[in-house]
Design a protein around this motif. Structure first.
Motif, short mmCIF file in Angstrom:
data_model
loop_
_atom_site.label_atom_id
_atom_site.label_comp_id
_atom_site.label_asym_id
_atom_site.label_seq_id
_atom_site.Cartn_x
_atom_site.Cartn_y
_atom_site.Cartn_z
N ILE A 57 0.88 -1.18 0.00
CA ILE A 57 0.00 0.00 0.00
C ILE A 57 0.91 1.23 0.00
O ILE A 57 1.81 1.33 0.85
CB ILE A 57 -0.89 0.03 1.26
CG1 ILE A 57 -1.66 -1.28 1.41
CG2 ILE A 57 -1.83 1.23 1.22
CD1 ILE A 57 -2.04 -1.59 2.85
N LEU A 58 0.71 2.13 -0.92
CA LEU A 58 1.52 3.34 -0.99
C LEU A 58 0.85 4.45 -0.18
O LEU A 58 -0.38 4.55 -0.16
CB LEU A 58 1.70 3.77 -2.44
CG LEU A 58 2.43 2.76 -3.34
CD1 LEU A 58 2.36 3.20 -4.79
CD2 LEU A 58 3.87 2.57 -2.91
N CYS A 59 1.65 5.30 0.44
CA CYS A 59 1.11 6.39 1.25
C CYS A 59 1.82 7.71 0.92
O CYS A 59 3.02 7.85 1.16
CB CYS A 59 1.25 6.10 2.75
SG CYS A 59 0.58 7.40 3.82
N MET A 78 -10.62 15.57 2.66
CA MET A 78 -11.71 15.60 1.67
C MET A 78 -11.16 15.67 0.25
O MET A 78 -11.64 14.99 -0.66
CB MET A 78 -12.63 16.79 1.96
CG MET A 78 -13.39 16.67 3.28
SD MET A 78 -14.16 18.23 3.77
CE MET A 78 -15.35 18.46 2.45
N ALA A 79 -10.11 16.46 0.07
CA ALA A 79 -9.49 16.59 -1.25
C ALA A 79 -8.88 15.26 -1.69
O ALA A 79 -8.95 14.88 -2.87
CB ALA A 79 -8.43 17.68 -1.24
N ALA A 80 -8.27 14.55 -0.75
CA ALA A 80 -7.68 13.25 -1.07
C ALA A 80 -8.74 12.28 -1.56
O ALA A 80 -8.53 11.53 -2.53
CB ALA A 80 -6.96 12.69 0.15
N ALA A 134 0.31 13.28 -7.02
CA ALA A 134 0.98 11.97 -6.97
C ALA A 134 -0.02 10.83 -6.88
O ALA A 134 0.23 9.73 -7.38
CB ALA A 134 1.93 11.91 -5.77
N VAL A 135 -1.17 11.09 -6.25
CA VAL A 135 -2.20 10.05 -6.17
C VAL A 135 -2.65 9.67 -7.58
O VAL A 135 -2.74 8.48 -7.93
CB VAL A 135 -3.40 10.54 -5.33
CG1 VAL A 135 -4.53 9.51 -5.36
CG2 VAL A 135 -2.98 10.82 -3.90
N LYS A 145 -1.77 6.03 -9.45
CA LYS A 145 -2.86 5.15 -9.85
C LYS A 145 -2.88 4.91 -11.36
O LYS A 145 -3.39 3.89 -11.82
CB LYS A 145 -4.19 5.71 -9.36
CG LYS A 145 -4.33 5.66 -7.84
CD LYS A 145 -5.69 6.06 -7.36
CE LYS A 145 -6.72 4.99 -7.60
NZ LYS A 145 -6.49 3.77 -6.81
N LYS A 146 -2.30 5.83 -12.11
CA LYS A 146 -2.16 5.62 -13.57
C LYS A 146 -1.01 4.67 -13.86
O LYS A 146 -1.10 3.81 -14.74
CB LYS A 146 -1.93 6.95 -14.28
CG LYS A 146 -1.77 6.83 -15.79
CD LYS A 146 -1.59 8.19 -16.44
CE LYS A 146 -1.34 8.08 -17.93
NZ LYS A 146 -2.48 7.48 -18.65
N LEU A 147 0.08 4.81 -13.12
CA LEU A 147 1.28 4.03 -13.39
C LEU A 147 1.25 2.63 -12.78
O LEU A 147 1.87 1.71 -13.31
CB LEU A 147 2.51 4.77 -12.85
CG LEU A 147 2.89 6.08 -13.56
CD1 LEU A 147 3.93 6.83 -12.75
CD2 LEU A 147 3.40 5.80 -14.96
N THR A 148 0.55 2.47 -11.66
CA THR A 148 0.56 1.19 -10.96
C THR A 148 -0.86 0.71 -10.65
O THR A 148 -1.83 1.45 -10.77
CB THR A 148 1.34 1.28 -9.62
OG1 THR A 148 0.46 1.73 -8.58
CG2 THR A 148 2.53 2.20 -9.70
N HIS A 149 -0.93 -0.53 -10.22
CA HIS A 149 -2.20 -1.12 -9.79
C HIS A 149 -2.33 -1.16 -8.27
O HIS A 149 -3.30 -1.68 -7.73
CB HIS A 149 -2.32 -2.55 -10.34
CG HIS A 149 -1.11 -3.41 -10.05
ND1 HIS A 149 -0.93 -4.06 -8.86
CD2 HIS A 149 -0.02 -3.69 -10.82
CE1 HIS A 149 0.21 -4.74 -8.89
NE2 HIS A 149 0.80 -4.52 -10.07
N LEU A 150 -1.36 -0.57 -7.58
CA LEU A 150 -1.34 -0.62 -6.12
C LEU A 150 -2.27 0.42 -5.50
O LEU A 150 -2.43 1.51 -6.04
CB LEU A 150 0.09 -0.38 -5.61
CG LEU A 150 1.15 -1.38 -6.08
CD1 LEU A 150 2.53 -0.93 -5.61
CD2 LEU A 150 0.84 -2.78 -5.57
N PRO A 151 -2.86 0.11 -4.34
CA PRO A 151 -3.67 1.12 -3.65
C PRO A 151 -2.78 2.22 -3.08
O PRO A 151 -1.63 1.97 -2.70
CB PRO A 151 -4.36 0.32 -2.53
CG PRO A 151 -3.51 -0.89 -2.33
CD PRO A 151 -2.87 -1.19 -3.65
N VAL A 152 -3.32 3.44 -3.02
CA VAL A 152 -2.57 4.57 -2.48
C VAL A 152 -3.46 5.35 -1.52
O VAL A 152 -4.60 5.67 -1.85
CB VAL A 152 -2.01 5.48 -3.60
CG1 VAL A 152 -3.10 5.95 -4.53
CG2 VAL A 152 -1.25 6.67 -3.01
#
Length: 337
Positions: free
Chosen positions: A233-235, A285-287, A254-255, A259-266
Motif C-alpha cells: 500500500i503506498l502512502c 476531503m481533497a484526497a 501523486a495520487v 494510480k495511472k502508473l501502478t495497480h497498487l492502492p494509495v
C-alpha cells in the motif's frame, strides 16, 4: 515485457512459452484476467527477439515495459490490487480509514483513542511503538511495550493495527504481531529492510520519502514485490519543498500519477503533510475527491500534551467531525467506506 495471449490459446501452448522463458533465467508472471491472459516477463529481456515471440502459436501481441518497475506496473496488471486485512479491503473502490496517535504513550491513552476512532468510523488503528525522530533526544517510543499495548487495543476493539518498523531484525516479530507493517518516509530506501519485508506476505504500507520522486517511491515498492510480497500500500505524506509554512507539501497529483502508473492502492496522510490540525479535514476531503483509496490521520486524546506531533493531531471528537464530511466526498466519487 508483456506477452498477450489469444483468447483461445491452449494452456499447453502457454506453459511451453513460460518454460522457455524460465530456462533463459527470466521471471515469469502468469496473469489470467476475465477477458485476457498475459505472461509478464521480469528481468533483462533485451536479448529476446520480439518478432520471434509474436510469431509463436497463441501469441497476440508483445510489448516491452518501458518503466524500470515491472511487478507494480499497471501495464502488467490492469485491475486494481485489493489487499485484504482481516476482512477489511484496501483498494478496488474501497476507502479505508487508518487513525490513531503518532506514538503509543500509555495503556489508557491508546485504548481511549482506539475506542474513539472506531466509534467515528475508522477501520484500522495506527500507532507508533518505534519512533524515528530527527533529534536523538526526542521521545523514541515505548518500543516492544508499545507494541504490546497496540495488541491489547486490537483485542479490545477488534481493529487491525498498523505500526512502523525500524530494523530488519524486527521483521519476524512484526509479522507475528502486526497486521500492516509501515515503512516510514526515512526508511523508504532502506533496501535491506524492503527486501526482508518482501520475503513475507504481511501487507506493507510504504510511505513516500520526503524528497523522493514518484518513480523512486514506486521502485521501493518494486523491491518488496520482487521478493515475492505483492501486498503493498503506498502512502503520500507530503514532500519537502522550499515552503516552510506547512510541515511538508502535500502532493495530491501523486495520487493520480501513481494510480495511472501502478495497480497498487494509495492512501494519503494529511497530518504529516501539513503539521497543522486545522488543515487536515479539507485535505482529507481533497484526497478522497482525487481518488485516493484511504486516509491515515493522527488522533490523540490530549494533543496539547502529546509526546509526539501534537500540533497535527485531532481529538477523537475532531476526528468524528472530519469523518462526516469525508464520507460525503467518498460517496460522491463512488468509494465505499
Amino acid at each position: 515485457m508483456i506477452i498477450k495471449m489469444k483468447k483461445d490459446a491452449e494452456w499447453s501452448v502457454i506453459e511451453k512459452i513460460m518454460d522457455s522463458l524460465k530456462k533463459k533465467g527470466l521471471g515469469v508472471h502468469d496473469i489470467n484476467g476475465e477477458e485476457y491472459r498475459i505472461i509478464g516477463v521480469i528481468g533483462d529481456t533485451s536479448g529476446l527477439d520480439m518478432g520471434s515471440i509474436e510469431g509463436l502459436p497463441g501469441v497476440e501481441t508483445v510489448t516491452r515495459i518501458q518503466e524500470p518497475f515491472k511487478k507494480a506496473n499497471r501495464v502488467l496488471k490492469s485491475e486494481d490490487t485489493v489487499i485484504d486485512v482481516k476482512g477489511i479491503k484496501i483498494g478496488g473502490g474501497n476507502f479505508t480509514i487508518m487513525s490513531g496517535p503518532c506514538s503509543v504513550e500509555s495503556r489508557d491513552q491508546i485504548i481511549e483513542v482506539a475506542e474513539g476512532v472506531k466509534a467515528a468510523g475508522s477501520q484500522i488503528l495506527r500507532g507508533g511503538a518505534f519512533k524515528p525522530r530527527t533529534s536523538p533526544y526526542a521521545f523514541q517510543g515505548l518500543e516492544l511495550e508499545g507494541l504490546d499495548l497496540l495488541k491489547e487495543a486490537r483485542k479490545i476493539t477488534g481493529m487491525p493495527i498498523v505500526t512502523e518498523i525500524m530494523s530488519p531484525s524486527l521483521v519476524d516479530k512484526f509479522v507475528e504481531d502486526v497486521d500492516i507493517i509501515q515503512v516510514g518516509a526515512r526508511n523508504m530506501q532502506n533496501f535491506d529492510l524492503l527486501k526482508a519485508l518482501g520475503k513475507t506476505q504481511t501487507p506493507v504500507l510504504l510511505k513516500r520519502g520526503m524528497s523522493a520522486t514518484i518513480e523512486e517511491w514506486i521502485m521501493s515498492a518494486e523491491y518488496i514485490m520482487s521478493e515475492g510480497n505483492p501486498n503493498v500500500i503506498l502512502c503520500e505524506r507530503g514532500i519537502r519543498t522550499f515552503e516552510k509554512y506547512t510541515r511538508n507539501t502535500l502532493d495530491l497529483s501523486a495520487v493520480l500519477a501513481v494510480k495511472k502508473l501502478t495497480h497498487l492502492p494509495v492512501i494519503v496522510d494529511p497530518s504529516h503533510a501539513t503539521g497543522k490540525r486545522w488543515m487536515v479535514k479539507n485535505l482529507a476531503m481533497a484526497a478522497a475527491a482525487v481518488g485516493a483509496d484511504g486516509l491515515m490521520i493522527e488522533v490523540h486524546n490530549d494533543p496539547e500534551n502529546a509526546l509526539c506531533d501534537g500540533a497535527q493531531s485531532l481529538t477523537p471528537a475532531g476526528f468524528a467531525e472530519v469523518m462526516v464530511d469525508v464520507k460525503k466526498i467518498a460517496e460522491l466519487v463512488d468509494k465505499r467506506i
